[in-house]
Design a protein around this motif. Structure first.
Motif, PDB file in Angstrom:
ATOM      1  N   GLN A 124     -71.927 -15.747 -32.541  1.00 39.94           N
ATOM      2  CA  GLN A 124     -70.861 -16.238 -31.668  1.00 39.94           C
ATOM      3  C   GLN A 124     -70.887 -17.760 -31.579  1.00 39.94           C
ATOM      4  OE1 GLN A 124     -71.269 -15.044 -27.556  1.00 39.94           O
ATOM      5  NE2 GLN A 124     -69.074 -14.949 -27.271  1.00 39.94           N
ATOM      6  N   ILE A 125     -72.081 -18.329 -31.532  1.00 39.93           N
ATOM      7  CA  ILE A 125     -72.199 -19.788 -31.493  1.00 39.93           C
ATOM      8  C   ILE A 125     -71.594 -20.399 -32.747  1.00 39.93           C
ATOM      9  CG2 ILE A 125     -73.846 -21.699 -31.552  1.00 39.93           C
ATOM     10  CD1 ILE A 125     -75.676 -20.009 -29.775  1.00 39.93           C
ATOM     11  N   VAL A 126     -71.919 -19.823 -33.905  1.00 41.22           N
ATOM     12  CA  VAL A 126     -71.353 -20.328 -35.168  1.00 41.22           C
ATOM     13  C   VAL A 126     -69.835 -20.179 -35.155  1.00 41.22           C
ATOM     14  CG1 VAL A 126     -71.307 -20.027 -37.674  1.00 41.22           C
ATOM     15  CG2 VAL A 126     -73.466 -19.801 -36.428  1.00 41.22           C
ATOM     16  N   PHE A 127     -69.358 -19.022 -34.673  1.00 43.75           N
ATOM     17  CA  PHE A 127     -67.918 -18.760 -34.600  1.00 43.75           C
ATOM     18  C   PHE A 127     -67.226 -19.780 -33.703  1.00 43.75           C
ATOM     19  CE2 PHE A 127     -64.413 -16.205 -32.588  1.00 43.75           C
ATOM     20  CZ  PHE A 127     -63.602 -16.138 -33.711  1.00 43.75           C
ATOM     21  N   ILE A 128     -67.834 -20.082 -32.562  1.00 47.10           N
ATOM     22  CA  ILE A 128     -67.249 -21.055 -31.644  1.00 47.10           C
ATOM     23  C   ILE A 128     -67.222 -22.447 -32.266  1.00 47.10           C
ATOM     24  CG2 ILE A 128     -67.606 -22.245 -29.438  1.00 47.10           C
ATOM     25  CD1 ILE A 128     -68.669 -19.584 -28.335  1.00 47.10           C
ATOM     26  N   LEU A 129     -68.290 -22.814 -32.950  1.00 51.21           N
ATOM     27  CA  LEU A 129     -68.336 -24.131 -33.593  1.00 51.21           C
ATOM     28  C   LEU A 129     -67.271 -24.246 -34.677  1.00 51.21           C
ATOM     29  CD1 LEU A 129     -72.195 -24.683 -33.848  1.00 51.21           C
ATOM     30  CD2 LEU A 129     -70.591 -25.737 -32.243  1.00 51.21           C
ATOM     31  N   ILE A 130     -67.068 -23.162 -35.438  1.00 49.66           N
ATOM     32  CA  ILE A 130     -65.998 -23.150 -36.442  1.00 49.66           C
ATOM     33  C   ILE A 130     -64.647 -23.325 -35.755  1.00 49.66           C
ATOM     34  CG2 ILE A 130     -64.775 -21.725 -38.138  1.00 49.66           C
ATOM     35  CD1 ILE A 130     -67.484 -20.435 -38.813  1.00 49.66           C
ATOM     36  N   GLY A 131     -64.468 -22.599 -34.645  1.00 47.11           N
ATOM     37  CA  GLY A 131     -63.214 -22.699 -33.910  1.00 47.11           C
ATOM     38  C   GLY A 131     -62.977 -24.089 -33.343  1.00 47.11           C
ATOM     39  N   ILE A 132     -64.034 -24.727 -32.846  1.00 48.91           N
ATOM     40  CA  ILE A 132     -63.898 -26.088 -32.316  1.00 48.91           C
ATOM     41  C   ILE A 132     -63.429 -27.037 -33.413  1.00 48.91           C
ATOM     42  CG2 ILE A 132     -65.192 -28.070 -31.431  1.00 48.91           C
ATOM     43  CD1 ILE A 132     -66.931 -26.063 -29.910  1.00 48.91           C
ATOM     44  N   ALA A 133     -64.026 -26.904 -34.593  1.00 49.06           N
ATOM     45  CA  ALA A 133     -63.635 -27.771 -35.715  1.00 49.06           C
ATOM     46  C   ALA A 133     -62.175 -27.539 -36.095  1.00 49.06           C
ATOM     47  CB  ALA A 133     -64.552 -27.518 -36.905  1.00 49.06           C
ATOM     48  N   LEU A 134     -61.757 -26.269 -36.136  1.00 50.16           N
ATOM     49  CA  LEU A 134     -60.367 -25.957 -36.481  1.00 50.16           C
ATOM     50  C   LEU A 134     -59.405 -26.437 -35.401  1.00 50.16           C
ATOM     51  CD1 LEU A 134     -60.852 -22.353 -37.910  1.00 50.16           C
ATOM     52  CD2 LEU A 134     -60.375 -24.437 -39.204  1.00 50.16           C
ATOM     53  N   PHE A 135     -59.811 -26.300 -34.138  1.00 51.63           N
ATOM     54  CA  PHE A 135     -58.968 -26.764 -33.033  1.00 51.63           C
ATOM     55  C   PHE A 135     -58.802 -28.274 -33.074  1.00 51.63           C
ATOM     56  CE2 PHE A 135     -58.495 -28.363 -28.683  1.00 51.63           C
ATOM     57  CZ  PHE A 135     -57.370 -27.659 -28.267  1.00 51.63           C
ATOM     58  N   SER A 243     -61.898 -18.105 -30.858  1.00 50.32           N
ATOM     59  CA  SER A 243     -63.236 -18.649 -30.605  1.00 50.32           C
ATOM     60  C   SER A 243     -63.317 -19.304 -29.235  1.00 50.32           C
ATOM     61  CB  SER A 243     -63.610 -19.655 -31.697  1.00 50.32           C
ATOM     62  OG  SER A 243     -62.779 -20.790 -31.642  1.00 50.32           O
ATOM     63  N   ILE A 244     -62.266 -20.010 -28.845  1.00 47.01           N
ATOM     64  CA  ILE A 244     -62.261 -20.657 -27.536  1.00 47.01           C
ATOM     65  C   ILE A 244     -62.150 -19.609 -26.433  1.00 47.01           C
ATOM     66  CG2 ILE A 244     -60.937 -22.211 -26.035  1.00 47.01           C
ATOM     67  CD1 ILE A 244     -60.302 -23.840 -28.579  1.00 47.01           C
ATOM     68  N   LEU A 245     -61.321 -18.575 -26.655  1.00 46.97           N
ATOM     69  CA  LEU A 245     -61.258 -17.472 -25.694  1.00 46.97           C
ATOM     70  C   LEU A 245     -62.600 -16.768 -25.586  1.00 46.97           C
ATOM     71  CD1 LEU A 245     -58.916 -16.315 -23.948  1.00 46.97           C
ATOM     72  CD2 LEU A 245     -58.213 -17.983 -25.650  1.00 46.97           C
ATOM     73  N   CYS A 246     -63.302 -16.682 -26.707  1.00 43.37           N
ATOM     74  CA  CYS A 246     -64.632 -16.078 -26.736  1.00 43.37           C
ATOM     75  C   CYS A 246     -65.579 -16.849 -25.821  1.00 43.37           C
ATOM     76  CB  CYS A 246     -65.136 -16.075 -28.171  1.00 43.37           C
ATOM     77  SG  CYS A 246     -66.866 -15.690 -28.364  1.00 43.37           S
ATOM     78  N   ALA A 247     -65.510 -18.176 -25.868  1.00 43.81           N
ATOM     79  CA  ALA A 247     -66.356 -19.002 -25.012  1.00 43.81           C
ATOM     80  C   ALA A 247     -65.994 -18.814 -23.547  1.00 43.81           C
ATOM     81  CB  ALA A 247     -66.218 -20.469 -25.406  1.00 43.81           C
ATOM     82  N   LEU A 248     -64.700 -18.733 -23.239  1.00 45.30           N
ATOM     83  CA  LEU A 248     -64.269 -18.531 -21.856  1.00 45.30           C
ATOM     84  C   LEU A 248     -64.741 -17.185 -21.324  1.00 45.30           C
ATOM     85  CD1 LEU A 248     -60.626 -19.941 -22.041  1.00 45.30           C
ATOM     86  CD2 LEU A 248     -62.618 -21.029 -21.009  1.00 45.30           C
ATOM     87  N   ARG A 249     -64.657 -16.143 -22.166  1.00 47.71           N
ATOM     88  CA  ARG A 249     -65.126 -14.827 -21.742  1.00 47.71           C
ATOM     89  C   ARG A 249     -66.632 -14.836 -21.506  1.00 47.71           C
ATOM     90  NH1 ARG A 249     -61.955 -10.094 -22.701  1.00 47.71           N
ATOM     91  NH2 ARG A 249     -63.926  -8.997 -22.977  1.00 47.71           N
ATOM     92  N   SER A 250     -67.361 -15.585 -22.304  1.00 48.70           N
ATOM     93  CA  SER A 250     -68.811 -15.672 -22.123  1.00 48.70           C
ATOM     94  C   SER A 250     -69.155 -16.354 -20.810  1.00 48.70           C
ATOM     95  CB  SER A 250     -69.431 -16.443 -23.289  1.00 48.70           C
ATOM     96  OG  SER A 250     -69.271 -15.740 -24.499  1.00 48.70           O
ATOM     97  N   ALA A 251     -68.361 -17.350 -20.434  1.00 49.02           N
ATOM     98  CA  ALA A 251     -68.585 -18.035 -19.165  1.00 49.02           C
ATOM     99  C   ALA A 251     -68.302 -17.107 -17.991  1.00 49.02           C
ATOM    100  CB  ALA A 251     -67.711 -19.277 -19.073  1.00 49.02           C
ATOM    101  N   ALA A 252     -67.473 -16.077 -18.220  1.00 46.83           N
ATOM    102  CA  ALA A 252     -67.116 -15.124 -17.166  1.00 46.83           C
ATOM    103  C   ALA A 252     -67.760 -13.774 -17.433  1.00 46.83           C
ATOM    104  CB  ALA A 252     -65.600 -14.987 -17.087  1.00 46.83           C
ATOM    105  N   VAL A 253     -69.006 -13.777 -17.874  1.00 45.82           N
ATOM    106  CA  VAL A 253     -69.675 -12.559 -18.316  1.00 45.82           C
ATOM    107  C   VAL A 253     -69.802 -11.528 -17.197  1.00 45.82           C
ATOM    108  CG1 VAL A 253     -71.985 -13.469 -17.834  1.00 45.82           C
ATOM    109  CG2 VAL A 253     -71.702 -11.678 -19.543  1.00 45.82           C
TER     110      VAL A 253
END
Length: 316
Positions: A124-135, A243-253
């Motif tokens: 998930q961390i790798v996925f989020i980092l990929i998403g940040i770069a794409l964003f 990926s960004i939604l994934c990070a938001l969901r993790s913050a609201a675990v």
């Protein structure tokens, strides 16, 4: 169920309802209707295929066990976490229970589940980092603070999981031997099972890589949903959004099903890619509809297995 979880669910539900009526119920309904039954069925099939991938990521940690048991355990885990009023942690425990009902001994089921969650978080961390770069490549703007908080949460959680598995369990075993000798044997077996998995780094790497494929598959599901509604977006953009939604969901675990958080996230993210907020809400509601369409039958089957196990138990 703890009162905090109930309150979080109620607040999240209120936020979701407010968003639907504030953005426009008719617009959201029209977007959902554009998908149709055939399109919704296609989304469900893609979700089931993704569960096979996620089950494979769990299976490679214990390759000697039946493959489809882990696929089933993963479906039950997500069904409980998304459909029932539990946090994601409650879903994980129910997934372990489903695995035990398939004949996997409890220490191995718990150990493999804990490590599977860890490898999923690392992917998930790798996925989020990929998403940040794409964003960043798409918009050139900074990420919201909530997203950054989610990333920090995931990273801290992954480190904590690893530390607990490799160090904390030794202390737990010693305390159990001293104060709870009847539980000590199971604690030792759990520790041995975790250690056995970590003694095979290739399994950890394979699990993480497969989980990354699973995260990308979830983004493809978002892309397909948007296209079925009538929006035009690239797969790379869908990866950034998911990926960004994934990070938001993790913050609201601890919010059951990320109620409200997911809806607000999609409604805020899609306009950044030139799509209307009502389409974002439609994507979120279709995702929840798909989870219910898959999750409810799965949970009923799981309850049937539990009931059959109780009836088959010998009377004492």
């Amino acid at each position: 169920m703890k009162i905090g979880v109930i309150l979080a669910a109620l607040v999240g539900l209120a936020v979701a309802i407010w968003l639907v009526f504030n953005i426009g119920l008719a617009a959201v309904s029209n977007a959902i209707a554009a998908v149709g039954f055939d399109g919704f069925g296609l989304l469900c099939l893609l979700a089931l295929a993704t569960f096979v991938v996620l089950g494979a990521a769990w299976f490679v940690l214990m390759p000697g066990a039946p493959f489809w048991s882990f696929v089933w355990g993963r479906i039950v885990r997500d069904a409980a976490g998304e459909v029932l009023p539990f946090s994601q942690l409650g879903g994980i425990l129910i997934g372990v229970r489903a695995l035990i009902l398939r004949g996997i001994v409890a220490p191995s089921a718990f150990a493999s589940s804990v490590v599977d969650v860890t490898t999923e978080m690392m992917a998930q961390i790798v996925f989020i980092l990929i998403g940040i770069a794409l964003f960043a490549a798409h918009s050139g703007s900074e990420l919201p603070a909530a997203t950054i908080s989610g990333i920090v949460f995931v990273l801290a959680g992954s480190v904590a999981f690893i530390v607990l598995q490799r160090r904390g369990l030794v202390l737990a075993e010693r305390l159990a031997e001293r104060f709870l000798p009847t539980v000590a044997r199971q604690t030792r077996e759990f520790h041995i099972a975790v250690k056995d998995i970590y003694d095979h780094p290739s399994r950890l790497a394979a699990s993480s890589a497969i989980h990354l494929i699973g995260w990308i598959a979830s983004a493809i599901g978002t892309w397909l949903t948007i296209r079925l509604i009538g929006g035009h977006i690239e797969v790379a953009d869908a990866i950034a959004i998911e990926s960004i939604l994934c990070a938001l969901r993790s913050a609201a675990v601890f919010v059951p099903g990320a109620l409200g958080v997911q809806e607000a996230g999609y409604a805020l993210m899609l306009p950044l890619f030139g799509l209307p907020p009502e389409m974002g809400l439609a994507v979120s509601l279709l995702k929840r509809g798909r989870e219910i369409a898959i999750g409810v039958p799965v949970l009923l089957m799981w309850q049937g297995l539990e009931g059959r196990r109780v009836l088959a138990a010998p009377e004492i």
